[in-house]
Design an enzyme around this catalytic site. Structure first.
Site, short mmCIF file in Angstrom:
data_model
loop_
_atom_site.label_atom_id
_atom_site.label_comp_id
_atom_site.label_asym_id
_atom_site.label_seq_id
_atom_site.Cartn_x
_atom_site.Cartn_y
_atom_site.Cartn_z
N GLN A 12 0.83 -1.22 0.00
CA GLN A 12 0.00 0.00 0.00
C GLN A 12 0.86 1.26 0.00
OE1 GLN A 12 -3.50 1.39 2.82
NE2 GLN A 12 -1.58 1.81 3.85
N LEU A 63 14.16 -9.34 1.29
CA LEU A 63 14.75 -8.79 2.52
C LEU A 63 15.38 -9.87 3.39
CD1 LEU A 63 12.08 -6.08 3.33
CD2 LEU A 63 14.50 -5.65 2.87
N ALA A 86 7.91 -5.54 4.83
CA ALA A 86 7.71 -6.26 6.10
C ALA A 86 6.62 -7.30 5.92
CB ALA A 86 7.27 -5.30 7.21
N GLN A 87 6.64 -8.32 6.79
CA GLN A 87 5.44 -9.13 6.98
C GLN A 87 4.63 -8.27 7.94
OE1 GLN A 87 2.51 -10.46 7.82
NE2 GLN A 87 3.46 -11.22 9.68
N SER A 88 3.67 -7.56 7.43
CA SER A 88 3.08 -6.43 8.17
C SER A 88 1.78 -6.77 8.90
CB SER A 88 2.85 -5.27 7.20
OG SER A 88 1.79 -5.61 6.31
N SER A 129 6.45 1.55 13.76
CA SER A 129 4.99 1.43 13.89
C SER A 129 4.49 1.76 15.28
CB SER A 129 4.61 -0.02 13.55
OG SER A 129 3.32 -0.31 13.99
N GLU A 131 2.41 0.12 16.72
CA GLU A 131 2.27 -1.16 17.42
C GLU A 131 3.37 -1.33 18.47
OE1 GLU A 131 0.03 -4.13 17.13
OE2 GLU A 131 -1.12 -2.36 16.60
N TYR A 153 5.33 -9.18 15.59
CA TYR A 153 5.48 -8.09 14.61
C TYR A 153 6.08 -6.86 15.29
CZ TYR A 153 4.15 -4.00 11.85
OH TYR A 153 4.18 -2.81 11.17
N LYS A 196 -11.23 -4.86 5.16
CA LYS A 196 -12.13 -6.01 5.26
C LYS A 196 -13.57 -5.49 5.37
CE LYS A 196 -12.80 -10.13 8.13
NZ LYS A 196 -12.27 -10.95 9.23
P1 NAP Z 1 1.91 -3.91 3.02
O1 NAP Z 1 0.87 -3.37 2.13
O2 NAP Z 1 1.67 -5.18 3.76
O3 NAP Z 1 3.26 -4.05 2.17
C1 NAP Z 1 4.34 -4.78 2.64
C2 NAP Z 1 5.39 -4.85 1.54
O4 NAP Z 1 6.51 -5.62 2.01
C3 NAP Z 1 4.90 -5.54 0.26
O5 NAP Z 1 5.44 -4.86 -0.84
C4 NAP Z 1 5.50 -6.92 0.39
O6 NAP Z 1 5.67 -7.60 -0.85
C5 NAP Z 1 6.84 -6.56 0.98
N1 NAP Z 1 7.54 -7.72 1.56
C6 NAP Z 1 7.04 -8.64 2.41
N2 NAP Z 1 7.97 -9.58 2.67
C7 NAP Z 1 9.07 -9.24 1.94
C8 NAP Z 1 10.33 -9.82 1.76
N3 NAP Z 1 10.68 -10.96 2.36
N4 NAP Z 1 11.22 -9.22 0.93
C9 NAP Z 1 10.88 -8.08 0.27
N5 NAP Z 1 9.69 -7.48 0.42
C10 NAP Z 1 8.79 -8.06 1.23
O7 NAP Z 1 2.32 -2.82 4.14
P2 NAP Z 1 2.03 -1.24 4.17
O8 NAP Z 1 0.72 -1.02 4.85
O9 NAP Z 1 2.30 -0.65 2.86
O10 NAP Z 1 3.13 -0.76 5.22
C11 NAP Z 1 4.44 -0.40 4.80
C12 NAP Z 1 5.40 -0.53 5.98
O11 NAP Z 1 5.00 0.30 7.04
C13 NAP Z 1 5.47 -1.95 6.58
O12 NAP Z 1 6.80 -2.14 7.01
C14 NAP Z 1 4.54 -1.89 7.77
O13 NAP Z 1 4.94 -2.83 8.74
C15 NAP Z 1 4.79 -0.46 8.22
N6 NAP Z 1 3.68 0.21 8.89
C16 NAP Z 1 2.45 0.22 8.31
C17 NAP Z 1 1.40 0.91 8.91
C18 NAP Z 1 0.04 0.97 8.30
O14 NAP Z 1 -0.91 1.33 9.01
N7 NAP Z 1 -0.11 0.69 7.01
C19 NAP Z 1 1.66 1.62 10.11
C20 NAP Z 1 2.94 1.60 10.64
C21 NAP Z 1 3.95 0.91 10.02
P3 NAP Z 1 4.46 -8.45 -1.52
O15 NAP Z 1 3.59 -7.46 -2.22
O16 NAP Z 1 5.17 -9.38 -2.43
O17 NAP Z 1 3.73 -9.13 -0.39
O1 F7E Z 2 -6.30 -4.50 13.09
C1 F7E Z 2 -9.09 -5.55 15.21
C2 F7E Z 2 -7.72 -6.08 15.51
O2 F7E Z 2 -5.18 -5.83 11.32
C3 F7E Z 2 -6.82 -3.35 13.73
C4 F7E Z 2 -0.69 -2.90 10.36
O3 F7E Z 2 -0.59 -2.04 9.25
O4 F7E Z 2 -1.37 -1.10 11.76
C5 F7E Z 2 -1.74 -2.37 11.30
O5 F7E Z 2 -1.88 -3.28 12.38
C6 F7E Z 2 -7.65 -3.74 14.93
C7 F7E Z 2 -6.97 -4.79 15.83
O6 F7E Z 2 -4.29 -3.54 11.95
C8 F7E Z 2 -10.66 -7.90 12.93
O7 F7E Z 2 -7.76 -7.03 16.58
C9 F7E Z 2 -11.20 -6.84 14.75
O8 F7E Z 2 -7.19 -4.42 17.16
O9 F7E Z 2 -6.37 -3.69 10.70
P1 F7E Z 2 -5.56 -4.43 11.66
P2 F7E Z 2 -3.25 -3.50 13.17
O10 F7E Z 2 -3.15 -4.76 13.88
O11 F7E Z 2 -3.57 -2.28 13.98
C10 F7E Z 2 -0.13 -1.03 12.47
C11 F7E Z 2 0.12 0.39 12.86
C12 F7E Z 2 0.98 -1.69 11.75
O12 F7E Z 2 2.13 -1.30 11.87
C13 F7E Z 2 0.68 -2.96 11.05
O13 F7E Z 2 1.65 -3.23 10.04
O14 F7E Z 2 -8.85 -4.38 14.44
N1 F7E Z 2 -9.94 -6.46 14.43
N2 F7E Z 2 -11.67 -7.72 13.86
C14 F7E Z 2 -9.57 -7.10 13.31
N3 F7E Z 2 -8.43 -7.04 12.58
C15 F7E Z 2 -8.37 -7.80 11.45
N4 F7E Z 2 -7.25 -7.74 10.69
N5 F7E Z 2 -9.40 -8.62 11.06
C16 F7E Z 2 -10.57 -8.69 11.77
O15 F7E Z 2 -11.49 -9.44 11.40
#
Ligand code: NAP
Ligand code: F7E
Length: 345
Positions: A12, A63, A86-88, A129, A131, A153, A196
């Protein structure tokens, strides 16, 4: 022209950041890992637009394979590296803790080592993050708050966060940690809760799905729009000194509120469709997250531009359109009507 290398370019944030940097006239290199299916859907439009002019260049690397990272950094010699890969998924990190740690920890270490050994001064952005804080009710979290990770994570992110600081202090590397609170968009992965919900709303509105099954609907998150947050990443990298910054909206809402608003946007009552199941709950939950991004506002002049209500609207409207297209394809026998994911998250 400045050169950027983005890990996680297919995700994303990878899409929004590359689009932003390409508009700023950067040459953008991205890492794509090998998968059995194409995994570049999010950036395909950027590849068509910028690929032929060699402004967007993709490379196979992973990575978890430090040799591939070292080779790439020394070949490209970028000005800036954005480590978004990341495995995010937090719930998945409980199921695949070793892999989650490998991607974050080996990846960050390999990148920082490559920078340390490079003849060029390369700036480094680490995707930290919210988290990492673990969360607390009625508590505004900022750069000085205690890190108390509650998942594999988050623990892996704490390692990378600290390593970035250590390389900054020990070797004078320009390394920044962007501590980003949840940010979403129509390109959010479909197993994260906001997407979702918006996918389900679109499909239920089009009679392609009957129920939405969630886990803990009483969790609170500080949700912003991904497009706003990637600008913040860029601003941190342009600041004269490397530092750590929180990006957040300063508002927190529950999963229940998100659902209520998303269903209401298409004239439906969430209570008629949402059910809960323990299988979507986590072994350990982060119940409350609320960020304070005053430092980014004061120093970088960064502020989120998209309200919570607008974010829900953007996501629902995009997914209603997507479901309408799916409905058409299903009626023509070109798409399978099944929905429930067999593993489900
Ligand atoms: P995302 O949509 O899950 O994207 C993760 C990316 O990492 C994808 O391009 C994925 O490739 C790649 N990746 C996974 N495993 C890899 C590996 N072994 N080698 C190389 N690339 C790999 O995550 P995002 O929401 O864009 O978030 C970007 C970053 O910010 C992540 O590090 C996440 O943990 C962090 N973050 C996200 C949030 C949020 O709310 N979105 C908040 C705080 C921090 P594929 O497409 O092949 O799976
Ligand atoms: O969950 C609750 C769940 O999976 C948000 C990642 O980008 O943001 C993300 O992590 C909340 C949690 O995101 C479902 O238990 C309820 O409390 O959308 P999420 P996350 O865990 O906050 C942080 C900042 C990152 O860094 C991470 O990479 O929603 N929840 N019901 C659910 N969550 C999911 N996934 N599915 C449900 O059915």
């Amino acid at each position: 022209m400045k050169i950027a290398l983005i890990t996680g370019i297919t995700g994303q944030d990878g899409y929004y950041l590359s689009r932003f940097l390409l508009n700023e006239n950067y040459i953008v290199h991205g890492i794509v890992r090998r998968s059995s299916n194409f995994n570049t859907q999010r950036i395909d439009n950027l590849i068509s637009e910028y690929g032929p002019e060699k402004k967007l260049i993709l490379h196979y690397a992973d990575l978890t394979d430090s040799s591939s990272i070292h080779a790439l950094v020394s070949k490209i010699l970028p000005d800036e590296i954005y480590n978004l890969g990341a495995q995010s998924h937090v719930a998945v990190s409980f199921l695949n803790p070793g892999y989650t740690a490998d991607v974050s920890i080996s990846g960050t270490t390999a990148l920082l080592e490559s920078i340390k050994n490079s003849p060029k001064k390369i700036k480094f952005y680490q995707a930290s993050s919210s988290e990492m804080f673990g969360g607390k009710e009625n508590t505004l979290l900022d750069e000085t708050s205690l890190l108390d990770p509650k998942s594999p994570y988050a623990a892996a992110k704490v390692f990378s966060h600290n390593l970035t600081k250590i390389y900054r202090d020990s070797y004078g590397i320009f390394g920044v940690n962007g501590i980003l609170f949840n940010h979403e968009s129509p390109l959010r992965g479909e197993t994260f809760v906001t997407r979702k919900i918006s996918r389900a709303v679109g499909r239920i509105k089009n009679n392609l799905q009957s129920k939405l099954t969630l886990g803990n609907i009483h969790a609170f998150r500080d949700w912003g729009f991904a497009g706003d947050y990637v600008k913040g990443m860029y601003m941190m990298m342009q600041h004269e000194t490397p530092d750590d910054f929180v990006l957040s909206t300063g508002e927190t809402h529950s999963v229940k509120e998100f659902s209520e608003l998303a269903f209401a946007h298409v004239g439906l009552d969430w209570k008629e469709f949402v059910i809960t199941d323990k299988r979507y709950e986590r072994p350990n939950e982060v119940h409350h997250l609320l960020g304070n991004s005053e430092k980014a506002k004061k120093i970088l002049k960064w502020e989120p531009e998209t309200s919570f209500e607008k974010l829900v609207q953007i996501m629902v409207e995009a997914d209603v359109k997507k479901a309408e297209q799916e409905k058409l394809l299903i009626s023509e026998g070109l798409l399978s009507p099944t929905w429930e994911h067999p593993i489900g998250l």
